[in-house]
Design a protein around this motif. Structure first.
Motif, PDB file in Angstrom:
ATOM      1  N   ALA A 176       1.110  -1.239  -0.060  1.00  0.00           N
ATOM      2  CA  ALA A 176       0.156  -0.080   0.046  1.00  0.00           C
ATOM      3  C   ALA A 176       0.921   1.263   0.280  1.00  0.00           C
ATOM      4  CB  ALA A 176      -0.941   0.084   1.325  1.00  0.00           C
TER       5      ALA A 176
ATOM      6  N   GLY B 128       2.167   1.685  -3.801  1.00  0.00           N
ATOM      7  CA  GLY B 128       1.072   1.711  -4.917  1.00  0.00           C
ATOM      8  C   GLY B 128       1.045   0.400  -5.774  1.00  0.00           C
ATOM      9  N   ALA B 129       2.205  -0.520  -5.651  1.00  0.00           N
ATOM     10  CA  ALA B 129       2.007  -1.632  -6.526  1.00  0.00           C
ATOM     11  C   ALA B 129       0.847  -2.417  -6.487  1.00  0.00           C
ATOM     12  CB  ALA B 129       3.372  -2.615  -6.022  1.00  0.00           C
ATOM     13  N   SER B 130       0.427  -2.911  -7.533  1.00  0.00           N
ATOM     14  CA  SER B 130      -0.778  -3.802  -7.619  1.00  0.00           C
ATOM     15  C   SER B 130      -0.530  -5.178  -7.406  1.00  0.00           C
ATOM     16  CB  SER B 130      -1.648  -3.517  -8.823  1.00  0.00           C
ATOM     17  OG  SER B 130      -2.540  -4.526  -8.916  1.00  0.00           O
TER      18      SER B 130
ATOM     19  N   ASN C   7       2.676  -5.601 -10.057  1.00  0.00           N
ATOM     20  CA  ASN C   7       2.762  -4.421 -11.304  1.00  0.00           C
ATOM     21  C   ASN C   7       2.810  -3.140 -10.516  1.00  0.00           C
ATOM     22  OD1 ASN C   7       1.200  -2.365 -12.752  1.00  0.00           O
ATOM     23  ND2 ASN C   7       1.726  -3.466 -14.382  1.00  0.00           N
ATOM     24  N   CYS C   8       3.908  -2.298 -11.066  1.00  0.00           N
ATOM     25  CA  CYS C   8       4.122  -0.929 -10.585  1.00  0.00           C
ATOM     26  C   CYS C   8       4.458   0.123 -11.457  1.00  0.00           C
ATOM     27  CB  CYS C   8       5.026  -0.911  -9.347  1.00  0.00           C
ATOM     28  SG  CYS C   8       6.885  -1.264  -9.751  1.00  0.00           S
ATOM     29  N   THR C   9       4.446   1.228 -11.289  1.00  0.00           N
ATOM     30  CA  THR C   9       4.826   2.593 -12.133  1.00  0.00           C
ATOM     31  C   THR C   9       5.707   3.281 -11.485  1.00  0.00           C
ATOM     32  OG1 THR C   9       2.831   3.579 -11.930  1.00  0.00           O
ATOM     33  CG2 THR C   9       2.827   2.483 -13.723  1.00  0.00           C
TER      34      THR C   9
END
Lengths: 433, 426
Positions: A93, A96-98, A113-115
C-alpha cells in the motif's frame, strides 16, 4: 547493459527483437529480466515449482514419498502474505504496487505490477515470500476465507465442467483435484504441514524470478543481492504417476442452475514417463492442429455454427504439465453429444484426407501472429518466461517454433493423439430455476 | 503527449495514437446510442452481424481464412454500456507490419477491412440475409440467457436493475430475449441505417503510423445519408427512493450479497474524490472492506466496491454463507459509515491514492485498456490522459472524500441465496 561483474546472458528472439537477460544468482535463484523500452510499468513474478499436483513427492534421501492434503499449495500461497508483524498488502500500500498471487496445477506465483518505487516493491516481494509465519490462529482464520473461495468455485459452472472432465480423464494423477482442495482437506492443514511444504519447495533452486517492463538487470540484481537469503541446495522430485492411458469414464454429468448445457469434450494426452512437458515445437503444433480442426475458418466450426449446435462461447485449447496433457473443446450447446461426435468424426476425416498445405499455412500464420502479439504486455511476458522456465523451454521459443513449424510435426500429433479410449464428455446440465 | 480528437464528420471523432512500442496495431470503432429498451436488441445484434455479413467476404469461413493468413488478425465484436448509453464496438487487431514473416502490409488491410464491414455489408434484396440474421439472433439470445451462469456478475446485474429501475442504465446492453427473438432482417437493416445516421462515433487507432484510415473513414461517414447525431444521455434525473431489499433463490452453495448505492444529479460529479473514496472503502486489498470483512472477520473470500462514474452507481459485493449475510451487511455498512464520518487515517488516503495512481499510469502500457479509456470519455467534453487523471488525485482533500461518500445513498440490497432448506449452513 549489465555491468561487467555480473553474469548476465542476453537471449534475443530474432523475429521480434525481443530480448531478455538471464543469470543464476549466487543463492541459486535463476533470474530473468526483460527490459521493455518506453514502457511505464514493470511486472515482477516470483514463482516456485510447486502447485496443486504436488501432494506426493520425494525429497533428498527419501525412499518413501511424502503425501499431503489436497489444496495445501494454495493454502500456503494465501498464508505467505501474512508475516509476524505485518501483511504484504499493507506494505505494498505504501508503494502503490498492485499485487496478487495464484496457484496453478504445477506452480505458485507471487506478483506485482508497478509504475513507481520498483525497488521497494521488489524488496517487499522477495522479503515476504522468504519469511513464512504460520500459527494455529492464523491458519484457522484462513480456513474461513478459503472455505468461501471453495464454495464460490462449487457454484461456478465453468470451473465445475473443467474439473469434472479432469476427474473423468485421470485415475491417479492429482491434476484431477481442485486446486483449492475441499472443505474437508483444508481442515487437515496445520502450521507444521505448511512449514514442511515451505521448506521443501520454497528453496531458490526450485524457484525463479522474472521481471519485465521499465526495468534494468542492474536494478533487479541490486535488490536481489540485498534481499535474497542464502540457502542450502536441497532437491525435490515429483513422484512419477503410473497413470493409465485410458480414461476413467467416457461421460460425466452434473446439474446446476445454468441456461443451457455446458460441455467440455476432452482427449487425454498420454505422457509416457508420467512427468515431463511437451516441447515448444509440440505445443505450437498442437495449436496449429486445433486451429485446423475447429478454428473459425474450419469446416467443422462453420457446420456446427450453422446447425445451431454451438455459439460464440465455443473454444478449444491444449494444456500440459508434468505427467498430464489435455486437448479440450468446450462451450454451450443444446446437444453436446452431437458436437462431441462431430469433433470425433472430423478428426477421423482429417486422418484420412490429410491437412492441405493451404489450411496448414494459414493456421501456422495465425499461431505465429498470436505468439508475436503475446509479447505486448509485461504481465504476459513475465508469466510466459516463468512457465517456459519451469517446463524446460527456452525463452521466447514459441515464436521461433511458430515461424518454422512443419506440416509433418502437426500430422504426427494428429496420428498419435485423439484415441477414442482417451476421450470423455463433461456436461453441466440445467437444474431448472 | 496530449492526444487530440479529430472530427471526421459531425459527431465522429478520431483519435490517432502513434506508438511503436507494441507488436500489434489496433483500430476500435464505437457507435454510441442512448440505451433504451425498445431499441437495445436491434442495435446490440449489429456488431456481430456486421462481422459475419461482410461484403468483401460474405462467407464467414473465407473471412476467417483471410484473417488467419493475415497472421491471425482478429475482428472483435462487442456491446458495452457507458452510463445510460449503448456502445456498439468493432475492433481489428493485427500484428504490426514489421513482424510479418514476408513483410506484408497487414495493418492497413485490416483497418480497411473493418471500415468495409461497418459500411458495406453483404446485403441480399436490400437487407441483411436471413440465415446470418437468424444465426446471430440465436447467439445473442444464448448470450443473454447464459448471464445467469456467472452468479457474481448476475447478482451485480440484478442489483443494478433494482437500483436504477426506469433508467437506461438498468436496460441490458444486449437487449431482451423477446426483443432479439422478434427481430427480422428488415428491422436490423433499419437499425443499421439509423445507427450510422444517429450514433456518436468514437474511433481510436493505435499503430506505428496512422496511414490513410482516417481519410477513408471520414469519406464513409460523410457519405452516410442524413447524418444527424443523437445527443447521448449524460445524467439521469433521479429522485431519492426508499431502500428495496430483494432475495432471490437458486440452487447455489454460496450467497451473493450486493449493496447498490446511487448518486443524485450533480452529486457524484467530483470524479477524482469518488474514485479515491471507492479505493479507500473497498477498491484495493488494503481497503477498509478487505481488511475488516475478509481479513478480520474471515466472512468471505471477496468483499469489494466499485464505482461506475458514468452511471453514478457504487456497488459493494461479497460471497458469503447465507447465515453470515446479515453480519457481513452490518459490517459493510459500518465501514461505509466510517468513511462518511471521516473516520479513516491519512495513511488510508495515501494508500488509496498511490494504488489508483499506479492503475492509471499502467493503462498506457496496454492497447486495449487505452482504447477503453478513451471510448469511455465519449460523454466528456474534454479528454484527459490516464496520467492527467492520476495527477488530479493529488488535489483531493479529506473533506472531498467525505462529501463523496455522503453524496451516495444505499437504495438496493440484493441477495442471491440457496433455495429454502438446501445447502443452508453447509
Amino acid at each position: 547493459m549489465p555491468g561487467s561483474n555480473s553474469h548476465w546472458q542476453e537471449i534475443c528472439e530474432r523475429h521480434t527483437g525481443e530480448c531478455c537477460f538471464k543469470m543464476v544468482h549466487p543463492t541459486g535463484l535463476p533470474i530473468f529480466v526483460c527490459p521493455k523500452k518506453g514502457y511505464r510499468s514493470s511486472y515482477a513474478v516470483f514463482g516456485t515449482r510447486y502447485g496443486s499436483i504436488d501432494t506426493l513427492f520425494y525429497t533428498t534421501g527419501d525412499d518413501k514419498p511424502t503425501e499431503l492434503p489436497a489444496g495445501i499449495a494454495h493454502f500456503l500461497e494465501h498464508k505467505l502474505f501474512e508475516n509476524e508483524d505485518s501483511d504484504a498488502f499493507s506494505r505494498y500500500a505504501k508503494t502503490g504496487a498492485s499485487a496478487n498471487a495464484y496457484t496453478s496445477f504445477d506452480r505458485t506465483a507471487y506478483l506485482f505490477n508497478c509504475t513507481d518505487k520498483f525497488e521497494e516493491s521488489l524488496h517487499i516481494l522477495l522479503d515476504f515470500v522468504q519469511t513464512p509465519y504460520f500459527t494455529e490462529q492464523t491458519v484457522r482464520k484462513e480456513q474461513g476465507i478459503i472455505s468461501q473461495e471453495i464454495r464460490m468455485g462449487e457454484d461456478s459452472p465453468s470451473r465445475r465442467v473443467l474439473f469434472n472432465l479432469l476427474r473423468s480423464l485421470y485415475h491417479k494423477h492429482p491434476v484431477q483435484i481442485d486446486i483449492a482442495g475441499t472443505i474437508d482437506s483444508i481442515a487437515q492443514i496445520t502450521p507444521e504441514l505448511l512449514y514442511g511444504c515451505y521448506n521443501t519447495f520454497y528453496n531458490p533452486h526450485n524457484m525463479v524470478l522474472v521481471v519485465s517492463g521499465n526495468v534494468t538487470p542492474e536494478q533487479v540484481l541490486a535488490v536481489a543481492d540485498k534481499t535474497l537469503k542464502p540457502s542450502d541446495f536441497s532437491s525435490v522430485e515429483r513422484a512419477a504417476i503410473d497413470e493409465p492411458k485410458e480414461v476413467v469414464k467416457p461421460r460425466i454429468e452434473q446439474n446446476m442452475p445454468v441456461a443451457s448445457p455446458l460441455f467440455y469434450y476432452g482427449y487425454k494426452d498420454y505422457i509416457p514417463d508420467g512427468k515431463s512437458y511437451r516441447t515448444p515445437e509440440q505445443l505450437v503444433a498442437a495449436g496449429v492442429l486445433l486451429e485446423v480442426i475447429a478454428g473459425r475458418s474450419s469446416q467443422l466450426y462453420n457446420r456446427l455454427m450453422n446447425q445451431g449446435l454451438i455459439n460464440s462461447s465455443f473454444s478449444f485449447d491444449y494444456f500440459d504439465g508434468p505427467g498430464y496433457g489435455v486437448w479440450i473443446f468446450g462451450g454451450e450447446s443444446a446437444n453436446p453429444d452431437a458436437v462431441a461426435s462431430s469433433i470425433s468424426d472430423e478428426i477421423a476425416r482429417l486422418r484420412t484426407d490429410g491437412v492441405s498445405e493451404d489450411a496448414f499455412e494459414s493456421a501456422r500464420n495465425a499461431l505465429y501472429g498470436k505468439q508475436v502479439a503475446s509479447l505486448n504486455d509485461v504481465d504476459n511476458v513475465s508469466d510466459s518466461l516463468m512457465i517456459d522456465y519451469f517446463a524446460g523451454r527456452p525463452p521466447f521459443s514459441a515464436v521461433e517454433a511458430a515461424a518454422s513449424i512443419s506440416r509433418q510435426a502437426v500430422l504426427k500429433l494428429l496420428d498419435t493423439c485423439f484415441d477414442e479410449s482417451q476421450a470423455s464428455l463433461s456436461l453441466i446440465l440445467p437444474s431448472g430455476h | 503527449m496530449q492526444p487530440v480528437r479529430h472530427p471526421l464528420a459531425e459527431g465522429v471523432n478520431f483519435l490517432g495514437i502513434t506508438d511503436d512500442r507494441f507488436k500489434t496495431a489496433q483500430l476500435t470503432v464505437a457507435l454510441l446510442l442512448p440505451l433504451q429498451e425498445q431499441t437495445a436488441s436491434s442495435y446490440a445484434i449489429l456488431p456481430f452481424l456486421l462481422r459475419r455479413n461482410c461484403g468483401e467476404y460474405p462467407d464467414f469461413s473465407a473471412l476467417q481464412r483471410r484473417l488467419n493468413q493475415l497472421y491471425g488478425a482478429r475482428i472483435l465484436a462487442d456491446v458495452i454500456r457507458i452510463g445510460s448509453n449503448q456502445a456498439l464496438i468493432l475492433t481489428a487487431v493485427s500484428i504490426d507490419d514489421r513482424f510479418a514473416l514476408n513483410r506484408e502490409a497487414i495493418t492497413q488491410q485490416c483497418a480497411e477491412l473493418l471500415r468495409s464491414m461497418i459500411f458495406e455489408p453483404a446485403f441480399k434484396d436490400g437487407h441483411f440475409n436471413d440465415d446470418d440474421t437468424e444465426l446471430e439472433k440465436r447467439c445473442l439470445v444464448e448470450l443473454i440467457q447464459s448471464e445467469i451462469n456467472d452468479k457474481r456478475l448476475y447478482s451485480r446485474q440484478r442489483c443494478e436493475q433494482i437500483l436504477c429501475e426506469g433508467e437506461g442504465y438498468a436496460v441490458n446492453r444486449y437487449g431482451t430475449i423477446d426483443g432479439v427473438g422478434a427481430l427480422t432482417p428488415e428491422h436490423v437493416t433499419n437499425a443499421w441505417k439509423r445507427a450510422l445516421q444517429s450514433a456518436q462515433v468514437c474511433i481510436v487507432y493505435q499503430a506505428t503510423s496512422c496511414g490513410a484510415i482516417a481519410d477513408n473513414l471520414a469519406k464513409s461517414f460523410a457519405a452516410a445519408a442524413g447524418r444527424a447525431p443523437t445527443p447521448l444521455i449524460t445524467a439521469e434525473k433521479r429522485t431519492i427512493k426508499n431502500k428495496r431489499e430483494v432475495v432471490e433463490r437458486l440452487d447455489v452453495n454460496q450467497a451473493k450479497l450486493v449493496l447498490g448505492f446511487k448518486a443524485y444529479n450533480s452529486a457524484g460529479d467530483d470524479i477524482a474524490a469518488m474514485r479515491l473514496m471507492n479505493a479507500l472503502l473497498g477498491g484495493t486489498p488494503h481497503s477498509l472492506l478487505f481488511k475488516n470483512v475478509r481479513e478480520k472477520l474471515s466472512l468471505c473470500y471477496y468483499c469489494s466496491s466499485s464505482y461506475d462514474r458514468f452511471g453514478r452507481v457504487l456497488l459493494i459485493d461479497s460471497g458469503v454463507d447465507e447465515q453470515n449475510a446479515k453480519k457481513a451487511q452490518e459490517q459493510i455498512i459500518k465501514q461505509y459509515d466510517a468513511v462518511c464520518r471521516g473516520d479513516f487515517t491519512d495513511g488510508d488516503i495515501e494508500s488509496a491514492r498511490t494504488s489508483l495512481e499506479n492503475q492509471f499510469r499502467s493503462i498506457e502500457d496496454h492497447q486495449s485498456s487505452l482504447a477503453t479509456w478513451y471510448i469511455g470519455q465519449s460523454l466528456d467534453n474534454n479528454i484527459s490522459t490516464p496520467a492527467q487523471a492520476a495527477d488530479e488525485l493529488y488535489s483531493v482533500t479529506r473533506d472531498r472524500i467525505v462529501n463523496a461518500a455522503r453524496s451516495i445513498s444505499l437504495e438496493a440490497v440484493y441477495m442471491l441465496a440457496a433455495k429454502e432448506g438446501e445447502h443452508a449452513g453447509k
